[in-house]
Design a protein around this motif. Structure first.
Motif: not given
Length: 334
Positions: A167-171, A190-197, A217-221, A233-237
């Motif tokens: 989800p594209a939600i600010e912390a 999505l940066r944390p996903l890129y880092d792992a990749l 790599v895309a937002p949930l929407a 398929i990985i849904l993070d956060e």
């Protein structure tokens, strides 16, 4: 009555002694302090002196650390803390057995593997189930291990593509209108996903596969209206999804796909009063065959040891705050 003092010995090969002992003998000093023992090293032999229970625990810890060192691992403070926790609980699980369960290697050749029993249970659940929920605090390897499993399946042609979303939600912050095109706007989320990749696949390998559409790599929407066949398929956060978003995501799954949902219930960024889709999913789906829920704890934290202490401190604080709130509610009712 004072505990009986005994002595045991264990051989430590000279080539592994420095690794097992740690810098300035910090690992040995920690074992002495925790178990109330004294360790003396001479000519490749370590004498362990102290109460019988403590001596046996230290011996078991050293055996585990020696095996890890012999396999080429750099003994970390996290390794030492974990073998100590297993010994204190008289847990027969072996850290050296976990060390042999390699998922894949990073681009630099470092093996990716579970480092705790909780992580091992998580990896096994991913193997055995179509949908796995990995729930736990920061630093427990939820996303990283999920990414490693996805890349391994992709490389062995078990799936034809990898889809990563969150989800594209600010912390807790409002970032306002970001400049650039749509990809530039969603990339920070999505940066944390890129880092792992990048770590596991390498930047060049990732870019090639992304250009071919094999990694997305895309937002949930962006998942709405799609059917995702033959994909990992990985849904993070996931704690930041609404119940409607979680239902939408889970109903996108097609044939030949495997899904991992990761989240930390203690770090929600949803608006006040909004229910988390992860919380609802845990209640609604817990009895469905083929769906596994793995709850990792502060013991499974594999970042800097200070992170584990921070997680434990917050858990303790939140429990106390919860109890205080319950007492206040009871007093108001009475």
């Amino acid at each position: 009555m004072a505990a009986e003092i005994i002595e045991q010995q264990i051989d430590i090969p000279a080539e592994h002694a420095g690794n097992v002992f740690g810098q300035f003998d910090q690992n040995i000093k920690k074992l002495e302090r925790v178990f109330g023992t004294t360790l003396v090293q001479r000519d490749g032999v370590v004498r362990i002196v102290g109460p019988a229970s403590g001596v046996e625990s230290v011996r078991e810890c050293l055996k585990e650390l020696i095996v890890l060192a012999a396999r080429g691992n750099d003994i970390s403070e996290q390794n030492v803390n974990y073998v100590i926790s297993l010994a204190m609980e008289h847990n027969t699980a072996s850290l050296s057995e976990l060390d042999s369960d390699i998922i894949c290697h990073t681009i630099s050749g470092r093996p990716v593997k579970p480092k705790t029993n909780g992580q091992k249970a998580y990896v096994d659940a991913i193997h055995d189930n179509m949908i796995t929920f990995g729930i736990g605090p920061a630093g427990t390897g939820k996303t990283y291990l999920a990414m490693a499993m996805a890349i391994t399946a992709f490389r062995s042609d078990e799936v034809s593509r990898i889809i990563l979303t969150r989800p594209a939600i600010e912390a807790g912050e409002k970032l306002g209108f970001l400049p650039g095109d749509l990809q530039s706007k969603v990339d920070p989320y999505l940066r944390p996903l890129y880092d792992a990749l990048y770590q596991i696949m390498g930047a060049e390998g990732f870019q090639k596969n992304m250009e071919k559409g094999l990694i997305e790599v895309a937002p949930l929407a962006y998942m709405r209206g799609r059917t995702l066949d033959n994909a990992y398929i990985i849904l993070d956060e996931a704690q930041n999804t609404t119940p409607a978003q979680m239902k939408m995501f889970l109903t996108r799954i097609g044939f030949g796909s495997k899904v991992i949902v990761t989240g930390d219930q203690t770090q929600k960024d949803l608006a006040p009063g909004v229910t988390s889709g992860l919380d609802v999913a845990m209640r609604v789906l817990k009895k469905i065959e083929g769906i596994a829920f793995c709850e990792l704890t502060s013991r499974d934290v594999v970042r800097h040891p200070l992170v584990q202490k921070i997680v434990e401190a917050y858990e303790s604080y939140e429990k106390k705050a919860g109890r205080a709130k319950e007492r206040t509610v009871r007093r108001k009712r009475s």
